[in-house]
Design a protein around this motif. Sequence first.
Motif, PDB file in Angstrom:
ATOM      1  N   ILE A  17       5.707  79.135  30.749  1.00  0.00           N
ATOM      2  CA  ILE A  17       5.842  77.953  29.891  1.00  0.00           C
ATOM      3  C   ILE A  17       4.774  76.923  30.253  1.00  0.00           C
ATOM      4  CG2 ILE A  17       7.356  75.965  29.365  1.00  0.00           C
ATOM      5  CD1 ILE A  17       8.409  78.326  27.972  1.00  0.00           C
ATOM      6  N   SER A  18       4.377  76.955  31.510  1.00  0.00           N
ATOM      7  CA  SER A  18       3.402  75.952  31.960  1.00  0.00           C
ATOM      8  C   SER A  18       1.997  76.220  31.423  1.00  0.00           C
ATOM      9  CB  SER A  18       3.371  75.890  33.483  1.00  0.00           C
ATOM     10  OG  SER A  18       2.846  77.101  33.991  1.00  0.00           O
ATOM     11  N   TYR A  19       1.794  77.395  30.817  1.00  0.00           N
ATOM     12  CA  TYR A  19       0.482  77.651  30.200  1.00  0.00           C
ATOM     13  C   TYR A  19       0.301  76.833  28.926  1.00  0.00           C
ATOM     14  CZ  TYR A  19       0.386  81.895  33.139  1.00  0.00           C
ATOM     15  OH  TYR A  19       0.417  82.767  34.174  1.00  0.00           O
ATOM     16  N   LEU A  20       1.379  76.336  28.419  1.00  0.00           N
ATOM     17  CA  LEU A  20       1.310  75.635  27.128  1.00  0.00           C
ATOM     18  C   LEU A  20       0.772  74.225  27.365  1.00  0.00           C
ATOM     19  CD1 LEU A  20       4.806  76.790  25.792  1.00  0.00           C
ATOM     20  CD2 LEU A  20       2.577  77.848  25.410  1.00  0.00           C
ATOM     21  N   SER A  21      -0.512  74.175  27.689  1.00  0.00           N
ATOM     22  CA  SER A  21      -1.033  72.894  28.186  1.00  0.00           C
ATOM     23  C   SER A  21      -1.228  71.865  27.082  1.00  0.00           C
ATOM     24  CB  SER A  21      -2.336  73.124  28.944  1.00  0.00           C
ATOM     25  OG  SER A  21      -3.225  73.848  28.119  1.00  0.00           O
ATOM     26  N   LYS A  22      -1.063  72.280  25.822  1.00  0.00           N
ATOM     27  CA  LYS A  22      -1.185  71.283  24.748  1.00  0.00           C
ATOM     28  C   LYS A  22       0.164  70.730  24.310  1.00  0.00           C
ATOM     29  CE  LYS A  22      -5.463  73.061  22.873  1.00  0.00           C
ATOM     30  NZ  LYS A  22      -6.084  73.787  21.758  1.00  0.00           N
ATOM     31  N   GLN A  38       7.138  72.404  38.971  1.00  0.00           N
ATOM     32  CA  GLN A  38       5.894  71.868  39.504  1.00  0.00           C
ATOM     33  C   GLN A  38       4.709  72.213  38.594  1.00  0.00           C
ATOM     34  OE1 GLN A  38       5.912  72.881  43.566  1.00  0.00           O
ATOM     35  NE2 GLN A  38       5.118  70.852  44.081  1.00  0.00           N
ATOM     36  N   MET A  39       4.676  73.488  38.154  1.00  0.00           N
ATOM     37  CA  MET A  39       3.588  73.926  37.288  1.00  0.00           C
ATOM     38  C   MET A  39       3.658  73.227  35.933  1.00  0.00           C
ATOM     39  SD  MET A  39       3.779  77.848  38.463  1.00  0.00           S
ATOM     40  CE  MET A  39       2.756  78.695  37.307  1.00  0.00           C
ATOM     41  N   ILE A  40       4.868  73.091  35.416  1.00  0.00           N
ATOM     42  CA  ILE A  40       5.024  72.405  34.122  1.00  0.00           C
ATOM     43  C   ILE A  40       4.491  70.983  34.234  1.00  0.00           C
ATOM     44  CG2 ILE A  40       6.751  71.411  32.561  1.00  0.00           C
ATOM     45  CD1 ILE A  40       8.402  73.917  32.893  1.00  0.00           C
ATOM     46  N   VAL A  41       4.888  70.321  35.290  1.00  0.00           N
ATOM     47  CA  VAL A  41       4.488  68.928  35.476  1.00  0.00           C
ATOM     48  C   VAL A  41       2.971  68.805  35.609  1.00  0.00           C
ATOM     49  CG1 VAL A  41       4.544  67.084  37.200  1.00  0.00           C
ATOM     50  CG2 VAL A  41       6.677  68.076  36.372  1.00  0.00           C
ATOM     51  N   GLN A  42       2.372  69.761  36.316  1.00  0.00           N
ATOM     52  CA  GLN A  42       0.927  69.677  36.530  1.00  0.00           C
ATOM     53  C   GLN A  42       0.116  70.001  35.288  1.00  0.00           C
ATOM     54  OE1 GLN A  42       0.084  72.190  39.852  1.00  0.00           O
ATOM     55  NE2 GLN A  42       0.962  70.709  41.284  1.00  0.00           N
ATOM     56  N   ASN A  43       0.549  71.024  34.545  1.00  0.00           N
ATOM     57  CA  ASN A  43      -0.267  71.559  33.472  1.00  0.00           C
ATOM     58  C   ASN A  43      -0.030  70.878  32.130  1.00  0.00           C
ATOM     59  OD1 ASN A  43      -2.360  73.311  33.569  1.00  0.00           O
ATOM     60  ND2 ASN A  43      -1.187  75.124  32.995  1.00  0.00           N
ATOM     61  N   LEU A  44       1.184  70.367  31.928  1.00  0.00           N
ATOM     62  CA  LEU A  44       1.494  69.773  30.623  1.00  0.00           C
ATOM     63  C   LEU A  44       1.076  68.301  30.637  1.00  0.00           C
ATOM     64  CD1 LEU A  44       2.871  72.423  30.262  1.00  0.00           C
ATOM     65  CD2 LEU A  44       4.946  71.273  29.551  1.00  0.00           C
TER      66      LEU A  44
HETATM   67  C1  LIG Z   1      -2.361  75.945  33.204  1.00  0.00           C
HETATM   68  O1  LIG Z   1      -2.654  76.519  31.965  1.00  0.00           O
HETATM   69  C2  LIG Z   1      -3.702  77.414  31.933  1.00  0.00           C
HETATM   70  C3  LIG Z   1      -3.882  77.931  30.555  1.00  0.00           C
HETATM   71  O2  LIG Z   1      -3.777  76.940  29.626  1.00  0.00           O
HETATM   72  C4  LIG Z   1      -3.460  78.559  32.881  1.00  0.00           C
HETATM   73  O3  LIG Z   1      -4.592  79.390  32.934  1.00  0.00           O
HETATM   74  C5  LIG Z   1      -3.138  78.050  34.240  1.00  0.00           C
HETATM   75  O4  LIG Z   1      -2.742  79.112  35.078  1.00  0.00           O
HETATM   76  C6  LIG Z   1      -2.021  77.041  34.183  1.00  0.00           C
HETATM   77  N1  LIG Z   1      -1.792  76.496  35.471  1.00  0.00           N
HETATM   78  C7  LIG Z   1      -0.580  76.432  35.975  1.00  0.00           C
HETATM   79  C8  LIG Z   1      -0.479  75.780  37.324  1.00  0.00           C
HETATM   80  O5  LIG Z   1       0.375  76.875  35.388  1.00  0.00           O
END
Ligand SMILES: *[C@@H]1O[C@H](CO)[C@@H](O)[C@H](O)[C@H]1NC(C)=O
Length: 982
Positions: A157-162, A182-188
Amino acid sequence: MNFSVSKHQVTFFLLFHLHCLLIISSSSTTACLEDDSISLLQLKNDFSCVESASIDYKPPHPRMVSWDVGSDCCSWDGVTCDGVTGEVIGLDLSCSGLRGSLTSNSNLFNLSHLQRLNIAFNHFNLSNIPPEFGRFANLTHLNLSATWFSGPVPSEISYLSKLVSLDLSINEPLRLETPTMQMIVQNLTQVREVFLDYINMSFVTLNTLVNLSSSVTTLSLVYCGLRGEFPETIFYLPKLQFLNLMLNDDLYGYLPKSDWSGPLELLVLSFTSFSGELPDSIGNLKSLMVLELGSCHFSGSIPASLGSLKQLTRLDLSYTNWTGMIPDVFENLSNLEYVSASSSNFSGMLPSSIFNLSKLYWLDLSQNQLKGSLPNQICGLSNLIRLDLSYNLFSGTIPSCLYGLPSLLWFSLSFNITACNNIYGSIPPSVFELENLQNLHLPSNNLSGIVDLNMFSKLKNLRGLDLSNNHLSVITSKTSNTTWPQFYRLGLASCNIRELPGFLKTQNQLGFLSLPHNRIHGEVPKWLMGVGMQYLDLSYNFLTKVSELSSNLQYLDLSFNVLHQPLPLPPPSMYMLLISSNKLTREISPLICNVTNFQIIDLSNNSLSGMIPQCLGNFSSELSVLNLGMNRLRGSIPGIFTQGNKLRNLNLNGNQLEGPLPRSLSTCKMLEVLDLGNNQINDSFPPWLETLPKLHVLVLRSNRFHGFIGEPEGISPFSSLRIIDLSHNDFTGNLPTKYFAHFQAMMKVDEVKEDVKYMGELYYHDSVVLTMKGNEFSLVRILNIFTTIDLSSNRFEGQIPELIGNLGSLLMLNFSHNSLTGQIPSSLGNLINLESLDLSSNKLDGGIPDQLTSLTFLEAMNLSYNQLAGPIPHGKQFSTFDNDSFIGNLGLCGLPLSEKCSSELAPQPPPPSSISYDNKDSASIFDWKFAMMGFGCGLVFGLSMGYIVFATGKPQWLVGMAEKGQRKRLTRRNQRLVRRRN
Ligand SMILES: *[C@@H]1O[C@H](CO)[C@@H](O)[C@H](O)[C@H]1NC(C)=O
Ligand SMILES: *[C@@H]1O[C@H](CO)[C@@H](O)[C@H](O)[C@H]1NC(C)=O
Ligand SMILES: *[C@@H]1O[C@H](CO)[C@@H](O)[C@H](O)[C@H]1NC(C)=O
């Protein structure tokens, strides 16, 4: 106005979320791409198979119905396409009745251009959230609320950076863990709205929230099981508008003391453990519209700065710890529409400024300590819809200007009565001008006068009316053919009513009818049962007969009437049947066991005869109270209590039951009260009851129990026992010293006073008959801190063990009429709560230990008819005891006896062993002692509830005790507890 309505929906976020909005969102003109079209049709296919599997399942909004091969997918319900490329960029399948697992190979994940995805309110069968959600690289809005997903939230879910809006709420089986968070908070980094309500976040380290994006406007974490300290930095997020943390018991934190400002519009912390003061800086939150801090641990006073929150529409400061008066600052809240200060600790007068809040429509000041009269200005609040002033200390009359409140729907002024403050006078006729009124609650005040019930027929919208427990005389005279409002709830207890109001015949929505403590004579008419209410209380009248009970009845109270007939057959829906203190005759029909929902049966104090039906032990798995005491039941006690039963109170006192105790009683693990006194039970002491973990009251008095009481079998026998009465049997041998050593519940002197409460349940109070200080009386309500040991009138011998001094919370100790020998142990001086001590008619010798003079609560002491010698100690309580306490001891001398002492002293027993106590306790002990008494004007509820009701008047010692404690109060929390229970 519109705006504030939408804010209410945020507050009740359920409303906010739970809507299945029927928005048709497809509006594009471009034609759809074939790949997308195929994926969507396959998606439809995936779910329609499952759907048809459950035949009776009707999808609430089957958007997919409009999806078919022949048409352009961009026109399909719920589908949005990009205006230029034609790619499907939005999919709204919320509330579509989808049912079945959503798996990794779902066609959903082929729609890679999605920017908005809403599949809320479907049922994905507790499957895990597939990690493939992480593939939607351009997703800005994701709504998975109420989708029946379970397991961990995938880190993908944390990949959804937009992502701008993330909603995973209302998925209780879903778990969010620290690394993912932690990842959600950092990436979003662009996220603005985060809804995680009702998912399990109990493992999340709250510090991870510190890095939350500064774009966040909404953070909603209702009921997430959050634990630990909430990071204060969140309050400083520059764009935060809505913060809802309610219902996280283990979440604590403090509001920022300085530099707190920002666009916050809604702050809800109710039912958390936030504490500390409400800082002045809250006044900087100029946009605040909703502030709810109820049921937290805040303390101190309400800052005046609150008055600068001009936008405030809702304010809830209930159940907290505020001190002082309600500040005049409310005057400044010109937009205030809602004040709920219920159940806080506000005290003092109601500031008149509050009546300037002319836009107020909801004023809830219930459950405080507010005093003073209700001024006419209250009628200036001309927009009031709901006015709740119940449970306060208001006094004076009900303002007669009430007709100035035409919008009023709901008016409660119940329970404003103490000995010192109360609402009195008559019901002003202006009440009948309130045409819109739906609920009028005025019970338990000091209102008087004659009320013509017909007047209420004017209030066509009235649904609830309660005038109970005042000094009103309600006339129910027959009238013309007035049409009556259809009541749902009608309470007219203690209203001097002589006959059932005839208009009840016209009621067909009545659920609750409460008419106890009136003067209704004769038979219960058949038509009354035709009204079909579920709750019927006709106790304390003069009813002679009830022929048949309505099949809707669930709760029936006919106690304290003069029914002389066999027990009427209860309908299968019934769960509570209270017909104690009548003249019911004949046997209890075994048909009673057809009522498998029964929770409480009280048929005590009648003339029921015959055997107890064998089925009564195990017919209802819900049965909690079975009280058949004071009848003429014969035979043995049915021995068929089954594992897992919920029996809490078994009272068979005062019958003619014989035989041994059934061993299956030991399966009653929930048993708290076992009262089998005054029968002819022939058995030895039942050590097998010692394993009942909750047994609190054990009464076996006046039976044919006999023999030695051996040693305990387990390691913590009778650990909850507080009342034990084995008197008037034929027990022999030494006192059961080993048991005394384990009565843990009687040892807790410093018990948290907060836990003081009555035994029993909402509608049923446990009661027990005890002999105290020579008088027999019934404790109609048993306070759970009441402790007594009565082993009198047996054939116990040997010494009184020293370790009895460990039972520090004992109030009554009676070893009289046995054959005890040796000296009175000086350790009795450690029983600092003791009020009654009876060691009379034994063979005790030696002197009276001086230590007994330190028992400052001792009101009755009887040491007569022993072989005691030496001078009677002086001072403190001892000066209040007369002759009778000491006569029959030839060796005693000194006042109050007429024998003068020679200089020779009787040998003193050794000083008490290691046990010590702290005198500082005595002050606080008064608190709960007084709670037990409940007299005097200081205590709001003692009077209105009747804490202890005596069978034969109030003993003098108790009244004296109450007067001593007059200025003491229950702690507020206890008061609340008592209130809640009522
Ligand atoms: C943040 O998102 C990118 C893709 O948008 C991904 O490659 C990366 O692993 C993500 N980082 C974390 C900490 O989830
Ligand atoms: C995401 O958006 C960007 C910019 O609008 C676009 O170039 C890209 O093709 C999109 N990716 C997907 C998978 O739609
Ligand atoms: C109420 O406030 C007092 C004093 O600040 C504190 O000692 C007490 O623990 C508080 N009670 C609750 C229930 O928070």
